[in-house]
Design a protein around this motif. Structure first.
Motif, PDB file in Angstrom:
ATOM      1  N   TRP A  31     -15.488  12.615  26.163  1.00 21.71           N
ATOM      2  CA  TRP A  31     -14.414  12.108  25.304  1.00 21.71           C
ATOM      3  C   TRP A  31     -14.995  11.179  24.235  1.00 21.71           C
ATOM      4  O   TRP A  31     -14.615  11.237  23.056  1.00 21.71           O
ATOM      5  CB  TRP A  31     -13.399  11.390  26.183  1.00 21.71           C
ATOM      6  N   ARG A  50     -16.506  13.019  21.397  1.00 23.75           N
ATOM      7  CA  ARG A  50     -15.542  13.858  20.675  1.00 23.75           C
ATOM      8  C   ARG A  50     -15.659  15.329  21.053  1.00 23.75           C
ATOM      9  O   ARG A  50     -15.290  16.213  20.283  1.00 23.75           O
ATOM     10  CB  ARG A  50     -15.708  13.718  19.153  1.00 23.75           C
ATOM     11  N   LYS A  55      -3.676   9.644  29.491  1.00 25.34           N
ATOM     12  CA  LYS A  55      -4.116   8.871  28.337  1.00 25.34           C
ATOM     13  C   LYS A  55      -4.883   9.750  27.354  1.00 25.34           C
ATOM     14  O   LYS A  55      -4.730   9.615  26.124  1.00 25.34           O
ATOM     15  CB  LYS A  55      -4.995   7.716  28.811  1.00 25.34           C
ATOM     16  N   GLN A  74      -2.302  12.061  25.594  1.00 20.33           N
ATOM     17  CA  GLN A  74      -1.471  11.346  24.633  1.00 20.33           C
ATOM     18  C   GLN A  74      -2.167  11.182  23.283  1.00 20.33           C
ATOM     19  O   GLN A  74      -1.507  11.118  22.246  1.00 20.33           O
ATOM     20  CB  GLN A  74      -1.094   9.966  25.196  1.00 20.33           C
ATOM     21  N   GLN A  75      -3.484  11.149  23.289  1.00 25.51           N
ATOM     22  CA  GLN A  75      -4.215  11.000  22.033  1.00 25.51           C
ATOM     23  C   GLN A  75      -4.625  12.332  21.415  1.00 25.51           C
ATOM     24  O   GLN A  75      -4.675  12.453  20.197  1.00 25.51           O
ATOM     25  CB  GLN A  75      -5.478  10.147  22.273  1.00 25.51           C
ATOM     26  N   HIS A  76      -4.916  13.331  22.254  1.00 27.50           N
ATOM     27  CA  HIS A  76      -5.479  14.566  21.723  1.00 27.50           C
ATOM     28  C   HIS A  76      -4.742  15.828  22.194  1.00 27.50           C
ATOM     29  O   HIS A  76      -5.214  16.925  21.909  1.00 27.50           O
ATOM     30  CB  HIS A  76      -6.954  14.690  22.143  1.00 27.50           C
TER      31      HIS A  76
END
Length: 958
Positions: free
Chosen positions: A872, A875, A903, A906-908
């Motif tokens: 993560w 990337r 979590k 929720q971002q990706h």
């Protein structure tokens, strides 16, 4: 010395014979050719021996040619018949003494004596044979043998004799002619190839040479000290090291290794691992295919030579022609490929493969040529089904296809494939039915044609057709299966009766299949939406071949799980039903069946009904009662609460002293706001089922729902410790209550008493060390943890807490030292590896440490989450998601894993995937995890559900 010529230019000594001393003139090449060159003559040998004897002052020797030989012995001394062991030439120049001469005379006398004896024996044998014609050649064989030798020499002259005249003419060659003779050429061109290869050989030039050549032409005005350099330049030794490339290569290697580790995915249903990625495997296969332009010409030529040798050696070998034609096609020479395959068809007219390949090659150019080839092939092979099918395929109009098929059926009426092809070409059902009726008459043993015929008939006619098929094929189950499907489809007849008769009939004919094959037939029926047929097959055949002594329960469970894995749920449901009929009181079977029905319900009420049946069959199963109460509680409104109360009341009647039933009733009342009823139930439970669990659950209930400052809960703790003084959770609750009231000395004393009473309770030592750390007494916190590690040397949690204390205090070197010691003692601890990777390693070293950790502990969800976080951070979102999913599949009860994954999404991730993940987390109801348990056990979060707790933990994890 000056003026003296060199050795090779000096004149040879008198009587010098080249090679005489080492015996080079006396060896023989072949027994029939004699010596390769003629040695010294007899006169030369005599002269050399006489000269040597004169030098020694002895008389000249008389042996070995010195004495005159008798005429009859001349032929025996011919060079071709000399003894290979004769050492005359070898020792002719050695020291010859009187003793040697005497020995030679004795040996010569013995040889002459033996020769006389041999001649007398030959004469005696000739006289005993009573030969009337006394020819001298018959009496004296020596003369005949001499004549034969003379004839042989005349017919087979020596090489020396053949070139004797030419050698004599060499005396007339002048020096100029000798000088003008050309040098022998390199006919094999070996020397030229060697020189060419030597010129084409290249060597890598070191960087130091290049750097020296570069600096040799430069002018420098500075003076360099000859002492050691201290600048640490990278090219001090003439080389350049690119550390960036080395780091990139190392990262690439680690990436490949982590990908290999990630490929060992976990099966969601069976829990087993697999290393095969079907999509990636097929992709790699497609990449490995070679195209015509990618094949080297040299390889094609070598293979062409080999295949041409094959077909020349064995012209009756069709695969050779087939391989050669495909090789030419691969090389792009289609015309040559057609010629090769045509020649193969001419030589091997009975080979179907050659004709089919010939048709294919000609079809690409002109369909008419392909039809001609097919016609020629059918002339040579009129009974070939493959050729008839190819001929039918070449036709473009349906009428032409039908004509070809019917002509083929006239020749080969017993071919099922031809009948199927002909029937598939018919558009009218009546015409197809007529063809099928004719087909079953010609091939009555083909169940496939019978079933197809039945499908085209009406229900009553189909039943009659299947009865005829059953009589024609008494050992085939396919006909019985078609009859059962027909009964289920039309509703006329009992499917169970048909399957039962089928099993009895096959048993009489000794044609029963194995139980695994019966399960396969049931799954096939389910796949065709014949659920009743699948269930009947399972009921009638699942117990076939299984003895009562076998572990039938485990066998049935494994069969059901295998069907679930293949997504054949109706078959699995039938297997569970059959197993429960055999073992109606097995709690293990009932739990497996209810869990399956919960995941794959047949109807909305099927799970509830099955749970009620399970409680009736196993009234002493706490798990089944609690599952039923939970299912009832899921009903919204007061109706669900009342139904759950009734269920728990029935459970009390069966299990009045079971703590789980009491605690479930308390939870039911407390979750719906009935605190007083819950407190009353706990009081009754302490009286009737006063276990330690009931006591610390009572304390937790008071801490969560009491309105005072915890005094009532503290009273319960003291009462419980009087009954259970070694219950660690009661000591922890006591210290937590004092800590919440701000009474730190009392809390410290409570924890100290707890660690002495329960030295193997890990949370007690951790709570006490955190209390000391919060007060700023790091030394005492270390001491507490060291005492706990001494009592529990294999506890990874205590060692982790000790490392974290040092890290929070800023003492990173000590933390690394403690981590190294902990990993040496506990190399398979995932939480230790995770702490080391994420908090004690630099960013560039996290991936190598992750690979090392995976090798040590392959299946640890905490470590998998850490690896996912590493990806993560780089990337690499797809890899991170795959590692998060692997961690969840490995242990779905770990709440922290769900929080990290949420979590990440929720971002990706997409919104739909986030909702799906939350739904799965609520369904799994996680209960463990470092952060998860801290949130759940907080009295402020007592009324929160799984989804709310998940969101809180997601905000806390870091």
């Amino acid at each position: 010395m000056p003026g003296r010529t060199d050795f090779l230019s000096q004149q040879a000594p008198e009587n010098y014979v080249a090679g005489l001393g080492r015996g080079a003139t006396g060896f023989t090449t072949r027994s029939d050719l004699g010596p390769a060159r003629e040695g010294p003559s007899e006169d030369q040998i005599k002269e050399a021996l006489a000269k040597r004897a004169a030098q020694l002052g002895a008389a000249p020797p008389t042996a070995y040619g010195a004495t005159e030989k008798k005429p009859e012995d001349d032929n025996d001394d011919d060079d071709r018949f000399q003894d290979p062991e004769n050492e005359t030439g070898l020792f002719s120049g050695g020291d010859f003494t009187a003793e040697d001469d005497a020995a030679d005379r004795i040996y010569q006398d013995v040889d002459e004596r033996m020769e006389k004896r041999r001649k007398s024996r030959r004469l005696t044998l000739v006289l005993n044979e009573q030969i009337t014609d006394l020819n001298p050649s018959a009496i004296f064989r020596e003369a005949r043998e001499a004549q034969e030798r003379a004839d042989y020499e005349a017919n087979n002259p020596k090489i020396q004799q053949q070139f004797a005249d030419l050698k004599r003419t060499l005396a007339s060659v002048s020096e100029e002619d000798w000088a003008n003779l050309p040098e022998p050429g390199d006919l094999t061109r070996k020397n030229k190839r060697t020189k060419t290869n030597a010129h084409n050989r290249f060597y890598a030039v070191p960087d130091s040479v290049i750097a020296g050549a570069r600096d040799s032409t430069q002018m420098d005005t500075s003076v360099q000290d000859d002492g050691p350099t201290t600048n640490g330049s990278a090219d001090a030794d003439g080389t350049m090291t690119n550390f960036a490339d080395i780091g990139a290569a190392r990262d690439k290697v680690l990436q490949v290794r982590l990908d290999q580790a990630a490929q060992s995915g976990t099966d969601t249903s069976s829990g087993t691992a697999t290393n095969i990625d079907p999509k990636g495997y097929l992709t790699s296969l497609s990449k490995s295919e070679l195209k015509a332009g990618e094949v080297e010409v040299g390889d094609i030529n070598r293979v062409r030579v080999l295949l041409e040798s094959v077909i020349k050696t064995n012209t009756k070998h069709p695969p050779g022609f087939l391989a050669l034609s495909r090789l030419e096609e691969l090389a792009g020479k289609v015309v040559a490929a057609r010629k090769v395959i045509a020649r193969g068809c001419e030589i091997n007219p009975n080979s179907e493969d050659l004709w089919v390949e010939n048709i294919r090659l000609n079809e690409e150019g002109d369909r008419h040529n392909a039809k001609v080839v097919a016609a020629r092939g059918l002339e040579a092979n009129p009974s070939s089904v493959r050729l008839w099918l190819e001929a039918c395929r070449l036709e473009t109009h349906p009428r032409s296809k039908k004509r070809v098929c019917r002509k083929a059926l006239d020749i080969i009426p017993k071919s099922v494939q031809m009948w199927k092809t002909a029937i598939s070409l018919e558009d009218d059902e009546s015409d197809a039915r007529l063809l099928l009726s004719k087909a079953v008459e010609e091939i009555p043993l083909s169940t496939e044609l019978w079933i197809a015929y039945a499908k085209l008939c009406a229900a009553d006619d189909a039943r009659k057709v299947l009865n005829k098929a059953r009589l024609a094929n008494p050992t085939s189950f396919e006909v019985w299966g078609a009859a059962a499907r027909l009964a289920e489809q039309t509703g006329n007849g009992s499917v169970d009766t048909i399957i039962k008769r089928a099993v009895q009939s096959l048993a009489r004919e000794n044609a029963m299949m194995k139980r695994e094959e019966w399960i396969t037939e049931a799954e096939k029926a389910e796949n065709e939406d014949y659920v009743l047929t699948a269930g009947a097959l399972i009921r009638e055949t699942l117990g076939y071949g299984v003895d009562e002594d076998d572990d039938r329960k485990s066998l049935f469970l494994s069969d059901a799980q295998a069907s679930v894995n293949r997504e054949k749920h109706e078959t699995a449901r039938a297997i569970y039903a059959y197993a429960l009929r055999i073992f109606p009181t097995s709690e293990k079977l009932w739990r497996a069946s209810t869990d399956f029905e919960k995941e794959h319900p047949s109807t909305a009420e099927s799970w509830m009904q099955l749970l009620e049946k399970s409680c009736e069959a196993c009234p002493s199963s706490v798990h089944l009662w609690l599952s039923l109460a939970k299912a009832k509680m899921a009903t919204p409104g007061e109706e669900g609460i009342n139904a759950a109360r009734v269920t728990l009341g029935k459970a009390f009647n069966q299990l009045s002293s079971n703590e789980d039933i009491w605690l479930a009733a308390v939870k039911l009342e407390a979750d719906h706001g009935h605190v007083a009823e819950g407190r009353q139930l706990l009081q009754t439970a302490r009286e009737q089922a006063g276990t330690d669990r009931v006591w610390y659950k009572s304390v937790a209930f008071e801490r969560q729902y009491a309105t005072d400052d915890g005094s009532q809960a503290l009273d319960l703790v003291y009462q419980g410790l009087q009954i259970f003084p070694k219950q660690a959770k009661l000591h922890m609750q006591k210290g937590q209550i004092y800590h919440a009231q701000g009474r730190l000395p009392q809390a410290r004393e409570a924890y100290n008493i707890g660690t002495r009473a329960c030295p193997h309770s890990i949370p007690l030592f951790i709570l006490l060390s955190r209390l000391e750390e919060a007060n700023g007494v790091i030394v005492k916190a270390r001491s507490v943890l060291e005492r706990g590690i001494t009592a529990n040397p294999k506890s990874a949690e205590l060692r982790l807490e000790a490392i974290r204390i040092e890290r929070r205090a800023g003492n990173i070197p000590q933390a690394k030292a403690l981590m190294a010691k902990a990993l040496q003692e506990l190399p398979t601890s995932g939480i230790l590896w995770s702490e080391s990777i994420w908090h004690l390693e630099s960013r560039t070293q996290r991936k190598p440490r992750s690979l090392e950790a995976i090798k040590k502990c392959e299946n640890d969800p905490t470590l998998f989450v850490t690896v996912a976080r590493v990806f993560w951070g780089e990337r690499k979102l797809d890899k991170a998601a795959s590692w998060f999913e692997r961690a969840i599949l490995l242990d779905a009860d770990m709440g922290d894993t769900w929080a990290w994954y949420l979590k990440f999404l929720q971002q990706h991730g997409e919104e739909e995937k986030v909702r799906d993940m939350i739904r799965k987390a609520v369904g799994n109801e996680p209960k463990h995890g470092e952060v998860w348990q801290a949130v759940v056990k907080d009295p402020k979060n007592v009324r929160l559900g799984t989804e709310a707790v998940l969101k809180i933990v997601t905000n806390l994890v870091n």
